[in-house]
Design a protein around this motif. Structure first.
Motif, PDB file in Angstrom:
ATOM      1  N   TRP A 255      34.002  29.808 -74.167  1.00 34.60           N
ATOM      2  CA  TRP A 255      32.553  30.505 -73.186  1.00 34.60           C
ATOM      3  C   TRP A 255      31.485  29.927 -73.893  1.00 34.60           C
ATOM      4  O   TRP A 255      31.452  30.796 -74.932  1.00 34.60           O
ATOM      5  CB  TRP A 255      32.966  31.099 -72.376  1.00 34.60           C
ATOM      6  N   PHE A 256      29.665  29.859 -73.305  1.00 29.54           N
ATOM      7  CA  PHE A 256      29.298  29.704 -74.043  1.00 29.54           C
ATOM      8  C   PHE A 256      27.931  30.468 -73.179  1.00 29.54           C
ATOM      9  O   PHE A 256      27.689  30.243 -71.900  1.00 29.54           O
ATOM     10  CB  PHE A 256      28.483  28.676 -75.204  1.00 29.54           C
ATOM     11  N   GLY A 257      27.678  32.123 -73.652  1.00 28.06           N
ATOM     12  CA  GLY A 257      26.291  32.836 -73.117  1.00 28.06           C
ATOM     13  C   GLY A 257      24.992  32.564 -73.888  1.00 28.06           C
ATOM     14  O   GLY A 257      25.159  32.568 -74.839  1.00 28.06           O
ATOM     15  N   ALA A 258      23.966  31.785 -73.018  1.00 22.30           N
ATOM     16  CA  ALA A 258      22.801  30.909 -73.641  1.00 22.30           C
ATOM     17  C   ALA A 258      21.386  31.665 -72.983  1.00 22.30           C
ATOM     18  O   ALA A 258      21.904  32.982 -71.382  1.00 22.30           O
ATOM     19  CB  ALA A 258      22.439  29.971 -73.388  1.00 22.30           C
ATOM     20  N   TYR A 259      20.536  31.945 -72.899  1.00 21.78           N
ATOM     21  CA  TYR A 259      19.352  32.311 -72.145  1.00 21.78           C
ATOM     22  C   TYR A 259      18.985  32.291 -70.973  1.00 21.78           C
ATOM     23  O   TYR A 259      18.781  32.423 -70.215  1.00 21.78           O
ATOM     24  CB  TYR A 259      18.449  32.278 -73.385  1.00 21.78           C
ATOM     25  N   ASP A 260      19.491  30.666 -70.998  1.00 25.71           N
ATOM     26  CA  ASP A 260      19.502  30.394 -69.423  1.00 25.71           C
ATOM     27  C   ASP A 260      20.571  30.115 -68.027  1.00 25.71           C
ATOM     28  O   ASP A 260      20.186  29.927 -67.849  1.00 25.71           O
ATOM     29  CB  ASP A 260      18.622  28.649 -69.181  1.00 25.71           C
ATOM     30  N   ARG A 261      22.132  29.720 -68.789  1.00 26.04           N
ATOM     31  CA  ARG A 261      22.982  30.291 -67.987  1.00 26.04           C
ATOM     32  C   ARG A 261      23.592  30.436 -68.935  1.00 26.04           C
ATOM     33  O   ARG A 261      23.906  30.667 -70.303  1.00 26.04           O
ATOM     34  CB  ARG A 261      22.692  28.632 -67.441  1.00 26.04           C
ATOM     35  N   LEU A 262      25.670  30.385 -68.464  1.00 26.35           N
ATOM     36  CA  LEU A 262      26.775  30.703 -68.670  1.00 26.35           C
ATOM     37  C   LEU A 262      27.098  28.556 -69.307  1.00 26.35           C
ATOM     38  O   LEU A 262      27.296  28.576 -68.035  1.00 26.35           O
ATOM     39  CB  LEU A 262      27.432  31.169 -68.250  1.00 26.35           C
ATOM     40  N   TYR A 263      27.789  28.455 -70.055  1.00 26.40           N
ATOM     41  CA  TYR A 263      28.477  27.438 -69.903  1.00 26.40           C
ATOM     42  C   TYR A 263      30.141  27.042 -70.661  1.00 26.40           C
ATOM     43  O   TYR A 263      29.744  27.915 -71.610  1.00 26.40           O
ATOM     44  CB  TYR A 263      27.482  26.835 -71.496  1.00 26.40           C
ATOM     45  N   ARG A 264      30.380  26.796 -70.252  1.00 28.28           N
ATOM     46  CA  ARG A 264      31.989  26.741 -70.349  1.00 28.28           C
ATOM     47  C   ARG A 264      32.170  24.871 -70.611  1.00 28.28           C
ATOM     48  O   ARG A 264      32.047  24.149 -69.905  1.00 28.28           O
ATOM     49  CB  ARG A 264      32.580  26.613 -68.733  1.00 28.28           C
ATOM     50  N   HIS A 265      32.936  24.889 -71.843  1.00 26.80           N
ATOM     51  CA  HIS A 265      33.704  23.655 -72.210  1.00 26.80           C
ATOM     52  C   HIS A 265      35.445  23.679 -72.098  1.00 26.80           C
ATOM     53  O   HIS A 265      36.386  24.893 -72.884  1.00 26.80           O
ATOM     54  CB  HIS A 265      33.349  23.484 -73.897  1.00 26.80           C
ATOM     55  N   ASN A 266      35.538  23.209 -71.252  1.00 27.65           N
ATOM     56  CA  ASN A 266      37.346  22.402 -70.873  1.00 27.65           C
ATOM     57  C   ASN A 266      37.358  21.358 -71.856  1.00 27.65           C
ATOM     58  O   ASN A 266      36.870  20.224 -71.725  1.00 27.65           O
ATOM     59  CB  ASN A 266      37.392  22.299 -69.837  1.00 27.65           C
ATOM     60  N   PRO A 267      37.978  21.004 -72.443  1.00 26.82           N
ATOM     61  CA  PRO A 267      38.780  20.089 -73.894  1.00 26.82           C
ATOM     62  C   PRO A 267      40.089  19.352 -73.357  1.00 26.82           C
ATOM     63  O   PRO A 267      39.495  18.321 -73.240  1.00 26.82           O
ATOM     64  CB  PRO A 267      39.694  20.413 -75.106  1.00 26.82           C
ATOM     65  N   ALA A 268      40.236  20.165 -71.789  1.00 27.77           N
ATOM     66  CA  ALA A 268      41.580  19.017 -71.079  1.00 27.77           C
ATOM     67  C   ALA A 268      40.582  18.383 -70.128  1.00 27.77           C
ATOM     68  O   ALA A 268      41.044  17.088 -69.686  1.00 27.77           O
ATOM     69  CB  ALA A 268      42.002  19.824 -70.448  1.00 27.77           C
ATOM     70  N   THR A 269      39.084  18.033 -69.980  1.00 30.52           N
ATOM     71  CA  THR A 269      38.285  17.250 -68.941  1.00 30.52           C
ATOM     72  C   THR A 269      38.219  16.484 -69.624  1.00 30.52           C
ATOM     73  O   THR A 269      37.551  16.317 -70.898  1.00 30.52           O
ATOM     74  CB  THR A 269      37.094  18.044 -68.695  1.00 30.52           C
ATOM     75  N   ALA A 270      38.585  14.560 -68.846  1.00 30.46           N
ATOM     76  CA  ALA A 270      38.304  14.026 -69.600  1.00 30.46           C
ATOM     77  C   ALA A 270      36.705  13.622 -69.644  1.00 30.46           C
ATOM     78  O   ALA A 270      35.826  13.311 -68.430  1.00 30.46           O
ATOM     79  CB  ALA A 270      38.644  12.895 -69.014  1.00 30.46           C
ATOM     80  N   ILE A 271      36.350  12.917 -70.697  1.00 30.09           N
ATOM     81  CA  ILE A 271      34.864  12.232 -70.928  1.00 30.09           C
ATOM     82  C   ILE A 271      34.192  11.037 -70.197  1.00 30.09           C
ATOM     83  O   ILE A 271      35.297  10.549 -71.013  1.00 30.09           O
ATOM     84  CB  ILE A 271      34.357  12.553 -72.599  1.00 30.09           C
ATOM     85  N   LEU A 272      34.284  10.680 -69.198  1.00 32.65           N
ATOM     86  CA  LEU A 272      34.367   9.124 -68.890  1.00 32.65           C
ATOM     87  C   LEU A 272      33.182   8.311 -69.325  1.00 32.65           C
ATOM     88  O   LEU A 272      32.069   9.015 -69.767  1.00 32.65           O
ATOM     89  CB  LEU A 272      33.587   9.245 -67.586  1.00 32.65           C
ATOM     90  N   PRO A 273      33.099   7.625 -70.097  1.00 31.11           N
ATOM     91  CA  PRO A 273      32.118   6.692 -70.962  1.00 31.11           C
ATOM     92  C   PRO A 273      31.164   6.117 -70.068  1.00 31.11           C
ATOM     93  O   PRO A 273      30.848   5.576 -68.643  1.00 31.11           O
ATOM     94  CB  PRO A 273      32.940   5.192 -71.026  1.00 31.11           C
ATOM     95  N   ALA A 274      30.257   6.121 -70.804  1.00 30.01           N
ATOM     96  CA  ALA A 274      29.165   5.773 -69.602  1.00 30.01           C
ATOM     97  C   ALA A 274      28.821   4.711 -69.643  1.00 30.01           C
ATOM     98  O   ALA A 274      29.294   3.269 -69.801  1.00 30.01           O
ATOM     99  CB  ALA A 274      27.570   5.937 -70.925  1.00 30.01           C
TER     100      ALA A 274
END
Length: 232
Positions: free
Chosen positions: A184-203
């Motif tokens: 989890w990353f707390g930024a000044y605009d919002r909270l971000y969540r990085h899940n390495p199990a989520t597949a990244i679809l090719p463009a």
């Protein structure tokens, strides 16, 4: 400013008062696996809290001050604190440092040295997770902000630049790594969540039909059927 101590009594928390000799504004309070407590101050330096006696009272603690490493360029002397493995580490304007037990001075941690030799960066925040050490850094020369993962290898830590490119330039105020790898990353605009199990679809390739190509002076470079003209 300063640090106060409380202890848990039989039925309630008991306030022991402020610890003597600590007047700085504190931005971090970190404990390591050995039971040590460490303070990070808002402007410069850090502190190591050492228990001097069993029992209650702020006088049962003393602090050893740890000075920020000298920097001939006059860069910030701010230190960020986190544990890597079981030991405390310090983020500085020149990368990650360790505390030398004999001299009580901060020395570069050689495992991270190659990350910062070419481009000195202020490590404002770092946290260890299952995949490596997440770091939020600022380029000392250009001011660019980056959040990247440092992965351990036989030669030391190296950057994995394939992650979080979309967060380049964002200011990060907090990083928290779950045991399952989600970060989890707390930024000044919002909270971000990085899940390495989520597949990244090719463009997927984008197909488009160009009806006309013109320059900024409205000169038509191409129109109608056929291939689009080369652009520079």
């Amino acid at each position: 400013d300063g640090l106060a101590s409380m202890r848990q009594g039989h039925e309630r928390w008991i306030e022991e008062g402020k610890l003597p000799g600590i007047d700085d504004e504190i931005h971090a309070l970190v404990s390591d696996a050995h039971g040590g407590a460490w303070l990070g101050f808002a402007l410069a330096d850090a502190g190591h809290l050492i228990s001097t006696a069993a029992g209650s009272g702020g006088g049962s603690w003393r602090m050893e001050r740890i000075e920020s490493p000298p920097d001939p360029t006059g860069a910030s002397r701010f230190l960020s604190l986190a544990t890597v493995g079981t030991d405390i580490r310090f983020g500085s304007a020149r990368g990650i440092y360790r505390l030398d037990g004999s001299s009580q001075r901060l020395l570069p941690d050689d495992r991270f040295r190659q990350l910062f030799d070419a481009t000195p960066q202020q490590v404002l925040l770092f946290r260890e997770g299952p995949a490596g050490v997440w770091m939020y850094t600022v380029d000392n020369l250009r001011g660019g902000k980056s959040t990247n993962l440092a992965v351990a290898s036989q030669e030391g830590y190296r950057w994995d630049t394939s992650l979080l490119q979309a967060m380049t330039g964002k200011s990060i105020s907090a990083i928290y790594a779950d045991p399952d790898g989600v970060t989890w990353f707390g930024a000044y605009d919002r909270l971000y969540r990085h899940n390495p199990a989520t597949a990244i679809l090719p463009a997927a390739p984008i197909r488009a039909l160009l009806r006309m190509v013109s320059t900024h002076t409205r000169q038509v470079s191409g129109a109608g059927a056929g291939s689009a003209p080369a652009t520079t």
